[in-house]
Design a protein around this motif. Structure first.
Motif: not given
Length: 473
Positions: A86-91, A100-105, A142-148
């Protein structure tokens, strides 16, 4: 001539009530794209590849050779559902450069939510980030992954139920920090939840803060939780115009569901049902709250009814190029080579099956609200294919470029002499009329027209009218 004009009005009416969803190759050369994001007021798209690269896709379809960010040594690639997800840019990205990123380590498969920043070069990010959250994962799926980011400015994080099957540990419903497995691994309280954090403040000992309206903000250890009852929300998005939240939640054995939560979003601790219910069907209701306390999906579909297996959540269309797409939420399924859409009332319609073998993994939305979809190596643009056929062309006329943004050229066949050119909007309103020059090629300026679909008619010296469609972008 009156009869011809009436036929033109009928054409406009038909255009408003029919469409064929199609995909058009926009860029290729990717490796397992799992998310497509955008920065505010930025024409670029950022394509997240599961194995750790974020690549810049420009508005003309070119792809930067140098990745925006390379996390290939940081993310886990074991298991089909781990990776950079996942990836989301600050407003306020334009001023603070944060994303911001979402990843599995790689070291343990735990979910990491981290903040990075762009470098002095807007095409490349700094390579050092700051960890915000570490969430213990008991299994690889089942890690999901989205960030918004929502319209409230908070960062939403979609978490799956921890993996395995049937949520046997009951993570998705659990809010008890003393529960077995959670007591030894407190961050598992976040599994099966939608989290909401404030990245602009910090709580003691943390690199983020808690929105004061979060439903459990006064209960240490679960202040981040905004909603529960999710199985694996493989993509959720916000309507960029009104703030509605749309979630595609992957089912267990039979039911794939679409949840819509209207803006303003409630702060009461929503329960979206899993594992008590798979969609609206009872699954394992032992110890569950009453169904009347839960938020059931807007709509759902079954594996046996469609051949689907795993929903890929998409976007509610907010663009202007394809009026027929308006008021529709687009989604896909990993096992179906087609795109579906739902109305606000929950009625589902599917496109025809596309050619080739496409396993759709994610959607994207550009700054204008136009939609994209990705498979294993390719990003496609989603289009209304009724724009691609025309009696106009069969008569020997051609119009180019189409889509256009400044000037359009209309070329006449050698046996037809044009006398007038007119431009209408899709309601039939005349916007431009000009006498054609007695040459093979004429032009019209469209730079001052809003993005969208228009209708061009060419009248010949013998009184016949030839009609086609034009997209202004």
């Amino acid at each position: 001539m009156k009869k011809i004009l009436l036929l033109g009005v009928c054409f406009f009416t038909a255009l408003g009530f029919s469409q064929t969803i199609a995909i058009q190759t926009f860029a290729t050369g990717f490796s397992s794209p799992v998310a497509i994001s955008k920065a505010p007021n930025d024409s670029r798209l950022f394509v997240v590849q599961q194995r750790g690269l974020i690549r810049i896709l420009n508005s003309d379809g070119t792809v930067n050779a140098t990745p925006f960010l390379n996390l290939t040594g940081t993310v886990s690639t074991s298991g089909s559902e781990r990776g950079l997800l996942g990836l989301a840019f600050h407003p306020n990205y334009a001023t603070n450069g944060f994303f911001y990123v979402n990843y599995t380590r790689a070291s343990d498969g735990f979910t990491i939510i981290a903040r990075y920043s762009v470098s002095a070069d807007p095409q490349v990010a700094n390579t050092t980030g700051t960890t915000l959250m570490v969430i213990n994962q008991p299994a690889s799926n089942h890690n999901g992954g989205s960030i918004q980011f929502g319209s409230d400015g908070y960062l939403y994080i979609g978490m799956g139920d921890g993996g395995g099957a049937n949520d046997t540990s009951g993570y998705a419903q659990n809010l008890d920090l003393a529960q077995t497995n959670v007591a030894a691994n407190p961050s598992r309280i976040y599994l099966g939840k939608m989290l909401r954090i404030d990245v602009n403040t910090t709580a003691p000992g943390l690199n983020y803060g808690f929105p004061p309206t979060n439903p459990f903000v006064s209960q240490p250890g679960k202040e981040e939780i905004w909603a529960r009852g999710l199985r694996n929300p493989w993509k959720f998005t916000f309507n960029r115009l009104n703030g509605d939240l749309w979630i595609g939640d992957v089912g267990q054995n039979e039911v794939e569901e679409i949840n819509k939560i209207s803006s303003p979003l409630p702060n009461t601790g929503l329960n979206l049902g899993w594992r008590c219910y798979e969609g609206t069907a009872a699954f394992n209701t032992a110890g569950c709250d009453a169904i009347g306390t839960m938020t059931m999906p807007l709509t759902q579909y079954t594996h046996s009814g469609t051949g689907g297996c795993s929903i890929t959540g998409g976007y509610f269309y907010t663009g202007s190029m394809y009026p027929n797409f308006q008021n529709k939420y687009f989604f896909a399924d990993y096992c179906l080579n087609r795109i579906g859409y739902s109305t606000n009332a929950g009625a589902i319609t599917y496109s025809p099956t596309f050619s080739g073998s496409n396993f759709f993994t994610t959607f994207g939305e550009d700054m204008n609200g136009e939609l994209y979809i990705a498979s294993a190596t390719t990003v496609f643009k989603i289009i209304d294919s009724t724009l691609s056929t025309s009696e106009f062309e069969k008569s020997g006329f051609s119009i180019y470029p189409n889509p256009a943004n400044e000037i359009v050229f209309i070329k006449s066949p050698t046996n037809i002499i044009a006398s007038k050119i007119e431009l209408f909007d899709v309601t039939g309103k005349l916007l431009l009329a000009k006498n054609a020059e007695a040459t093979e090629e004429n032009s019209i300026l469209v730079a001052d027209f809003a993005k969208g679909i228009y209708v061009v008619t060419v009248e010949s010296t013998t009184g016949y009218r030839y009609t086609t469609k034009l997209v202004v972008e």
